[in-house]
Motif scaffolding. Sequence first.
Motif, short mmCIF file in Angstrom:
data_model
loop_
_atom_site.label_atom_id
_atom_site.label_comp_id
_atom_site.label_asym_id
_atom_site.label_seq_id
_atom_site.Cartn_x
_atom_site.Cartn_y
_atom_site.Cartn_z
N GLY A 30 0.81 -1.22 0.00
CA GLY A 30 0.00 0.00 0.00
C GLY A 30 0.83 1.26 0.00
O GLY A 30 1.90 1.31 0.60
N CYS A 31 0.33 2.26 -0.71
CA CYS A 31 1.01 3.55 -0.76
C CYS A 31 -0.04 4.65 -0.83
O CYS A 31 -1.12 4.45 -1.38
CB CYS A 31 1.94 3.63 -1.97
N ASN A 32 0.30 5.80 -0.28
CA ASN A 32 -0.62 6.95 -0.32
C ASN A 32 -0.39 7.83 -1.55
O ASN A 32 -1.10 8.80 -1.75
CB ASN A 32 -0.47 7.80 0.95
N LEU A 33 0.64 7.50 -2.36
CA LEU A 33 0.92 8.30 -3.55
C LEU A 33 0.76 7.46 -4.81
O LEU A 33 0.53 6.25 -4.73
CB LEU A 33 2.34 8.88 -3.49
N SER A 34 0.92 8.12 -5.92
CA SER A 34 0.84 7.43 -7.20
C SER A 34 1.80 8.12 -8.17
O SER A 34 1.36 8.85 -9.06
CB SER A 34 -0.61 7.46 -7.71
N CYS A 35 3.09 7.90 -7.95
CA CYS A 35 4.11 8.60 -8.75
C CYS A 35 4.13 8.02 -10.16
O CYS A 35 4.02 6.81 -10.32
CB CYS A 35 5.49 8.43 -8.12
N GLN A 36 4.34 8.89 -11.14
CA GLN A 36 4.28 8.36 -12.50
C GLN A 36 5.46 7.46 -12.84
O GLN A 36 5.37 6.66 -13.76
CB GLN A 36 4.12 9.50 -13.52
N PHE A 37 6.56 7.55 -12.08
CA PHE A 37 7.71 6.68 -12.36
C PHE A 37 7.73 5.43 -11.46
O PHE A 37 8.70 4.70 -11.43
CB PHE A 37 9.03 7.44 -12.18
N CYS A 38 6.64 5.20 -10.72
CA CYS A 38 6.65 4.11 -9.73
C CYS A 38 6.94 2.76 -10.38
O CYS A 38 6.32 2.39 -11.37
CB CYS A 38 5.31 4.05 -9.00
N ASP A 39 7.88 2.02 -9.79
CA ASP A 39 8.21 0.68 -10.29
C ASP A 39 7.77 -0.39 -9.29
O ASP A 39 8.23 -1.52 -9.33
CB ASP A 39 9.72 0.57 -10.55
N THR A 40 6.93 -0.01 -8.34
CA THR A 40 6.52 -0.95 -7.28
C THR A 40 5.01 -1.04 -7.23
O THR A 40 4.38 -0.63 -6.26
CB THR A 40 7.07 -0.47 -5.90
N LYS A 41 4.42 -1.56 -8.27
CA LYS A 41 2.97 -1.76 -8.27
C LYS A 41 2.67 -3.08 -7.57
O LYS A 41 2.97 -4.15 -8.11
CB LYS A 41 2.42 -1.80 -9.70
N THR A 70 10.41 -1.06 3.67
CA THR A 70 10.20 -0.33 2.43
C THR A 70 8.77 -0.57 1.95
O THR A 70 7.96 -1.16 2.63
CB THR A 70 11.28 -0.76 1.41
N GLY A 71 8.46 -0.09 0.76
CA GLY A 71 7.08 -0.24 0.29
C GLY A 71 6.99 -0.15 -1.21
O GLY A 71 7.99 -0.41 -1.91
N GLY A 72 5.83 0.42 -1.63
CA GLY A 72 4.77 1.06 -0.85
C GLY A 72 5.29 2.11 0.13
O GLY A 72 6.36 2.63 -0.02
N GLU A 73 4.45 2.37 1.11
CA GLU A 73 4.82 3.32 2.16
C GLU A 73 4.60 2.67 3.52
O GLU A 73 3.45 2.54 3.97
CB GLU A 73 3.99 4.60 2.02
N THR A 99 11.12 5.73 2.80
CA THR A 99 9.82 6.38 2.91
C THR A 99 9.67 7.52 1.91
O THR A 99 10.67 8.14 1.53
CB THR A 99 9.62 6.92 4.35
N ASN A 100 8.43 7.77 1.53
CA ASN A 100 8.21 8.90 0.61
C ASN A 100 8.18 10.25 1.33
O ASN A 100 8.03 11.29 0.69
CB ASN A 100 6.94 8.68 -0.24
N GLY A 101 8.31 10.24 2.64
CA GLY A 101 8.52 11.50 3.36
C GLY A 101 7.31 12.41 3.46
O GLY A 101 7.45 13.61 3.67
N LEU A 121 12.20 13.21 -1.41
CA LEU A 121 11.51 14.48 -1.63
C LEU A 121 10.76 14.31 -2.94
O LEU A 121 11.37 14.08 -3.97
CB LEU A 121 12.50 15.64 -1.77
N LYS A 122 9.47 14.38 -2.89
CA LYS A 122 8.66 14.13 -4.08
C LYS A 122 8.44 15.46 -4.82
O LYS A 122 7.64 16.30 -4.38
CB LYS A 122 7.32 13.51 -3.69
N LEU A 123 9.16 15.62 -5.89
CA LEU A 123 9.05 16.86 -6.68
C LEU A 123 7.82 16.79 -7.57
O LEU A 123 7.66 15.81 -8.31
CB LEU A 123 10.29 17.06 -7.53
S1 SF4 Z 1 5.81 3.28 -3.84
FE1 SF4 Z 1 7.13 5.09 -3.92
S2 SF4 Z 1 7.34 5.57 -6.11
FE2 SF4 Z 1 5.58 4.17 -5.89
S3 SF4 Z 1 3.78 5.52 -5.72
FE3 SF4 Z 1 4.47 5.08 -3.63
S4 SF4 Z 1 5.86 6.77 -3.13
FE4 SF4 Z 1 5.60 6.79 -5.35
#
Ligand code: SF4
Length: 223
Positions: A30-41, A70-73, A99-101, A121-123
């Motif tokens: 699980g993660c609270n973000l959805s980064c476009q470069f995420c490699d951890t689906k 690690t994660g996810g978050e 962590t995504n901080g 740091l999520k830019l």
């Molecule tokens: S796991 Fe990391 S890279 Fe992927 S969406 Fe979450 S914060 Fe972003």
Amino acid sequence: MKGKIAEVFESIQGEGLYLGERQIFVRFFGCNLSCQFCDTKLNRFIEYEAEELFEKIKLYQKGFHSISFTGGEPLLQKDYLREVLKLTSSQGYKNYLETNGTLPAELSDVIGYLDIVAMDLKLPSSTGAGHFWDEHRRFLEIASSKEVFLKLVICEATEEEDLRQGLRLIKEINQAAILVLQPNSLENDGRLIDKLRKFKDISRTENINCRIIPQMHKIAGIR
Ligand code: SF4
């Protein structure tokens, strides 16, 4: 209390300042973000009691550097994480949080059990997921009571002003923290090199200790 864990495995740290260290990786679901470069689906998990997870960790041969949460978050499951960290730290294991901080309140509940914080740091121009400057500021304040380094993923879309904003934040809160510029592995075919050089020069001009470190596990074919 049970936690949702995607996988537990032993490997070599492939990014950041502890590149090359042997670690046990505990990947939280699980993660609270959805980064476009995420490699951890992640789409699967196993539920473990904290004690069950700790027993699994103890099966690995000793001599590893630390346990990478690690994660996810991981902080999304902070009550469970705290239970696990209590167990591992009580037995002398070193706890390393990736962590995504963006969750400072959750960090403050577990910081006492952590040894190293690897904080993103999520830019906004890199992630496409909005900005988190206030969250990052508070997070870095709390993380700075322990060893902390920061990581920026650099993409073709990353804007210089975002880097500068990140540098201002680091200078304000913890200028001694080392910054890692990590090229987006999906675009790491040479096209980012000029931008990485430029961003490193800007960081040096701003008196931030900065290193360019790609994800070596992907280059070396390590898990
Ligand atoms: S796991 Fe990391 S890279 Fe992927 S969406 Fe979450 S914060 Fe972003």
